[in-house]
Design an enzyme around this catalytic site. Sequence first.
Site, PDB file in Angstrom:
ATOM      1  N   HIS B  52       0.819  -1.223   0.000  1.00  0.00           N
ATOM      2  CA  HIS B  52       0.000   0.000   0.000  1.00  0.00           C
ATOM      3  C   HIS B  52       0.849   1.268   0.000  1.00  0.00           C
ATOM      4  O   HIS B  52       0.374   2.348  -0.341  1.00  0.00           O
ATOM      5  CB  HIS B  52      -1.021  -0.010   1.157  1.00  0.00           C
ATOM      6  CG  HIS B  52      -0.445   0.305   2.500  1.00  0.00           C
ATOM      7  ND1 HIS B  52      -0.030  -0.664   3.379  1.00  0.00           N
ATOM      8  CD2 HIS B  52      -0.222   1.490   3.122  1.00  0.00           C
ATOM      9  CE1 HIS B  52       0.410  -0.090   4.499  1.00  0.00           C
ATOM     10  NE2 HIS B  52       0.303   1.217   4.357  1.00  0.00           N
ATOM     11  N   ASP B  81       0.007  -7.557   1.467  1.00  0.00           N
ATOM     12  CA  ASP B  81       0.506  -6.182   1.578  1.00  0.00           C
ATOM     13  C   ASP B  81       2.030  -6.087   1.471  1.00  0.00           C
ATOM     14  O   ASP B  81       2.662  -5.348   2.205  1.00  0.00           O
ATOM     15  CB  ASP B  81       0.021  -5.540   2.892  1.00  0.00           C
ATOM     16  CG  ASP B  81       0.122  -4.009   2.832  1.00  0.00           C
ATOM     17  OD1 ASP B  81       0.187  -3.456   1.716  1.00  0.00           O
ATOM     18  OD2 ASP B  81       0.153  -3.385   3.913  1.00  0.00           O
ATOM     19  N   GLY B 154       3.633   5.775   8.408  1.00  0.00           N
ATOM     20  CA  GLY B 154       5.070   5.999   8.242  1.00  0.00           C
ATOM     21  C   GLY B 154       5.861   4.816   8.768  1.00  0.00           C
ATOM     22  O   GLY B 154       7.030   4.634   8.445  1.00  0.00           O
ATOM     23  N   ASN B 155       5.221   3.999   9.628  1.00  0.00           N
ATOM     24  CA  ASN B 155       5.838   2.753  10.071  1.00  0.00           C
ATOM     25  C   ASN B 155       5.655   1.639   9.043  1.00  0.00           C
ATOM     26  O   ASN B 155       6.367   0.639   9.065  1.00  0.00           O
ATOM     27  CB  ASN B 155       5.236   2.265  11.396  1.00  0.00           C
ATOM     28  CG  ASN B 155       5.930   2.870  12.608  1.00  0.00           C
ATOM     29  OD1 ASN B 155       5.373   3.722  13.284  1.00  0.00           O
ATOM     30  ND2 ASN B 155       7.158   2.445  12.855  1.00  0.00           N
ATOM     31  N   SER B 156       4.686   1.814   8.161  1.00  0.00           N
ATOM     32  CA  SER B 156       4.370   0.767   7.196  1.00  0.00           C
ATOM     33  C   SER B 156       5.592   0.367   6.386  1.00  0.00           C
ATOM     34  O   SER B 156       6.293   1.213   5.842  1.00  0.00           O
ATOM     35  CB  SER B 156       3.290   1.264   6.228  1.00  0.00           C
ATOM     36  OG  SER B 156       2.075   1.344   6.892  1.00  0.00           O
TER      37      SER B 156
END
Lengths: 303, 204
Positions: B52, B81, B154-156
Amino acid sequence: MPKETNPLNSLSDAMVEAVEKAAAATVMVNARRRFPASGVAYAANLILTADHVVERDEDIKVVLPDGSELAASLAGRDPGSDLAVLRLERNGAAIAEAASGEAQVGQLVLALGRPTLDGIQASLGIVSAIGGPVRTGRGGLLERYLRTDATPYPGFSGGPLIDTAGRVVGINTSGLARGAALTIPALLAWSVASTLATHGYVRRGFLGVRSQPVALPPAQQRLLGREQASGLLLVGVEENSPAEQGGLLIGDIIVAIGEKPVADPDELLAALVGDVVGKPATIQVVRAGQLTSVTLKIGERKD
Amino acid sequence: MNTLLLSQSLTDDLTRVNQQVQRSVVVVHNGRMGAGAGVIWRSDGYIVTNHHVIARGRPRVTLEDGREYPARPVAKEANIDLALLHIEASGLPAALIADSHGLHVGQVVLAIGHPWGQRGAVTGGIISSLGTAETRNGGSAVPIIRADVTLAPGNSGGPLVNAAGGVIGINTMVVGGDLGVAIPSHLVEEFVNRAIGDRLEATE
């Protein structure tokens, strides 16, 4: 300390072991319409859980750590402290070990729950605060409680808060303080549970004193003939209370009730739960430096 | 053990693990609003991030030392993902990949990423549960790691690491509140091997 020791790895391993130990005594409790909650096997065939998660008296199911599902009956409940005891038809879970002594603010703890069939769940935190007595939202009085910053996941009510050795520090519930998580200290919870298992409900003993813990100097500990670091200094005695009628005085230091040493408020409160109301009790006190005892009839607390 | 020494060496360990992992964590920009994180999976330019994060836009990658590269999407799997990017660089500091088969609830973990744009922020906690999640298109259940580390946008795509600094999973925000959900590293490894294998076949 050998140089190769890696404390972070050791801490990690220790917490895994603690979780595994306590997980063996943590069960799923299925007794409400919403998703299931958790419970702790605290004695043979007996499960301690939160009262508010037991919404029905019949068709209660408990899932053991090994995945087997057992029918359970309601042995007793105490809405005032949000605790309930379920009786199983057979054993199957390990028996939880309660931590001895009081929890400390700042102590590392893990909250455990088993609300799904996917295995144990845990979160890490510290004991944030110790408080009580506090009136609960359910018309009761909780003599003592702990708060932690460990995340209370959905379905954690009735599950244990444990120390890093896997011993139960308390029972977690979100049913006492308008949904906020709160922990009932293990000593208190165990004591309520044993009454519930025997009588089905809780009568609470009443002395009518206000007290605070004080250190016992070595000389006084020698008088006791046992190692006991503290006792409870009476700073108030209610008029017409069992304490006054029995002859307790402001300035007395309570050191035991019956055979049970009393070193802190938790132990006093624990000594007043169980089958004590209306029964005579011998209160051991230090008065003016001398060990003496008074006998009084324990009253019933009206909340 | 002296308690002051113990907490000091715990702190030292945490800092060392953090420094070791930071070198392998990149920023993934997609040329639009926001950015995610990524992990240098192989020293020859392969970087893993969340699908994503790069679903739209042209991805660019910034390394910890500030070097910036355009990135070419090599493979995507929306249902878990994950996305694999490649940048034209070699000798990159690849992350240490740990085996995620033998994980235990209660293990210490750290998450590294760029929550709300804060570069290389680290949060700590433990593995909360090992379960499964339904994939988005109603497909099969995939194994996931839940941790009680705090995550934010932002951790993704950033790493979830164990106490030895080994990557045990890739954090994703697709499911589950503000607490961490990660795709286990053995699934990521399978995805990467599949993607690189396909690509080699395609060029033959």
